[in-house]
Design an enzyme around this catalytic site. Structure first.
Site, PDB file in Angstrom:
ATOM      1  CG  ASN A  94      -2.015  -0.984   1.183  1.00  0.00           C
ATOM      2  OD1 ASN A  94      -1.794  -2.146   1.515  1.00  0.00           O
ATOM      3  ND2 ASN A  94      -3.204  -0.558   0.783  1.00  0.00           N
ATOM      4  CD1 TRP A  96       0.767   3.297   4.432  1.00  0.00           C
ATOM      5  CD2 TRP A  96       0.884   5.240   5.552  1.00  0.00           C
ATOM      6  NE1 TRP A  96       1.674   3.143   5.457  1.00  0.00           N
ATOM      7  CE2 TRP A  96       1.761   4.312   6.162  1.00  0.00           C
ATOM      8  CE3 TRP A  96       0.788   6.524   6.078  1.00  0.00           C
ATOM      9  CZ2 TRP A  96       2.537   4.624   7.276  1.00  0.00           C
ATOM     10  CZ3 TRP A  96       1.566   6.852   7.191  1.00  0.00           C
ATOM     11  CH2 TRP A  96       2.425   5.901   7.773  1.00  0.00           C
ATOM     12  CG  ASP A 270      10.816  -6.319   3.793  1.00  0.00           C
ATOM     13  OD1 ASP A 270      10.549  -5.277   3.164  1.00  0.00           O
ATOM     14  OD2 ASP A 270      10.379  -6.552   4.933  1.00  0.00           O
ATOM     15  CB  THR A 273      13.103  -5.710   7.041  1.00  0.00           C
ATOM     16  OG1 THR A 273      11.683  -5.883   7.100  1.00  0.00           O
ATOM     17  CG2 THR A 273      13.707  -6.280   8.316  1.00  0.00           C
TER      18      THR A 273
END
Length: 370
Positions: A94, A96, A270, A273
């Site tokens: 997402n 945001w 990722d 992270t």
């Protein structure tokens, strides 16, 4: 035919078209397909970096390295554009940003999107809630034009936060832009990169280079990759799941001995992270093999390499890559234990291996970063 081609070079294009029967000339792809080699070839050589004659755009977004802990760049939303710093996160899906609807401490010390100041904003009336490993955010969903890496993405759905977890107050970035698969997106919101591809703006892959030691130069490239950021060949690894960028790891070894992931394990690549995370027992085993979680800074040159064996290939991390040096806390390894069986190959790993995320063919490409 060879004589005709030579003659063609000396003639006008209109004459060239008359003299060469183009419909009889087979393309390289057609020849490979006849030999049954096209699938193998396209998988081995799937991309052209920054194709000069492609109708697709290539978007380069520079990122700031925040003390090797996070990487963020600037996107704009709305008309006229409102700018925000966002973490480019392959571990979520997402987009945001904080909004004027939010009064959390994390919103009050970051920029807020004001929908009333954008002539292209549309409210969906739908809510949004995202749970991260360190906290959550809630908000509502809206549509607007998003610009990233010089690429305009109209009708992009995104989250406007109403509450944010306390840890977000300490982030330099304002929000997060997720780059994982649509199935991972909260509230079914279409990810930015997926929208780029479906609108025909870029090809269906992106790449990430993460700088070391807070240096400049980090970037995410949409629809391309940069050979200047790696050396040697690219190793293509098939995904084992298409939610996260998830792959199968064969084992983790030190000096040729298996110390973790014995018999195989699952891992996600990722960018959001900082460390490499895994099951507590495995992480303890790795730390024991290299001399402990906290180590003597002067001993880094004597510590062993750690190798992640993936899809039959060895990806090795020297101690200079996996040991974090701090002026306040001394030196510690970049491995974190947790309860989840899913490993996370975070920034400690990606700094060493330039990564291409191929959503079209569901592969991750790894090459030695420079």
């Amino acid at each position: 035919m060879k004589a005709a081609i030579i003659l063609c070079a000396m003639l006008a294009l209109s004459e060239c078209m008359v003299r060469i029967p183009l419909n009889k000339v087979k393309t390289a792809r057609e020849k490979l397909e006849e030999q049954g080699l096209w699938e193998e070839y396209s998988m081995k050589y799937p991309y052209r970096p920054f194709a000069k004659f492609s109708s697709y755009a290539v978007g380069n977004e520079q990122m700031t390295n925040d003390a090797d802990l996070a990487y963020f760049g600037v996107v704009s939303i709305g008309t006229p554009p409102q700018s925000f710093r966002v973490i480019f996160d392959t571990g979520s899906s997402n987009l945001w940003v904080p909004s004027t609807y939010c009064s959390s401490a994390a919103c009050n010390n970051h920029k807020k999107f004001n929908p009333s100041q954008s002539s292209t904003f549309r409210n969906t009336g739908k809510s949004l809630q995202i749970q991260y490993g360190t906290g959550s955010m809630t908000g509502l969903l809206g549509y607007d034009t998003v610009a990233v890496g010089g690429i305009q993405v109209p009708n992009q759905i995104f989250g406007l936060s109403q509450t944010e977890a306390p840890f977000m107050a300490n982030m330099q970035a304002d929000g997060i832009l997720g780059l994982a698969y649509p199935r991972l997106a909260a509230s079914g919101a279409q990810p930015v990169f997926t929208n780029m591809v479906q609108q025909g703006l870029v090809q269906d892959y992106f790449s990430v280079y993460l700088s070391r030691n807070s240096a400049s130069g980090s970037e995410v490239t949409f629809g391309g990759y940069d050979p200047n950021h790696y050396t040697g060949s690219i190793t293509w690894i098939p995904l084992s799941s298409e939610t996260y960028w998830q792959i199968s790891v064969d084992s983790v070894t030190v000096n040729g001995q298996v110390v973790a992931c014995n018999g195989g394990c699952q891992a996600i690549v990722d960018t959001g992270t900082s460390l490499i995370a895994g099951p507590s027992n495995d992480i303890s085993s790795i730390n024991n093999a290299v001399g402990g979680n906290y180590v003597q800074c002067g001993n880094i040159g004597n510590m062993p390499d750690i190798t992640f064996n993936i899809n039959g290939h060895a990806f090795t991390l020297p101690a200079s890559a996996y040991v974090r040096q701090s002026n306040y806390y001394g030196c510690s390894t970049g491995f974190s234990g947790g309860g989840d069986s899913l490993w996370i190959l975070g920034d400690v790993f990606i700094r060493e291996y330039y990564t291409i995320f191929n959503m079209g063919q569901n592969y991750v490409g790894l090459a030695t970063a420079v």
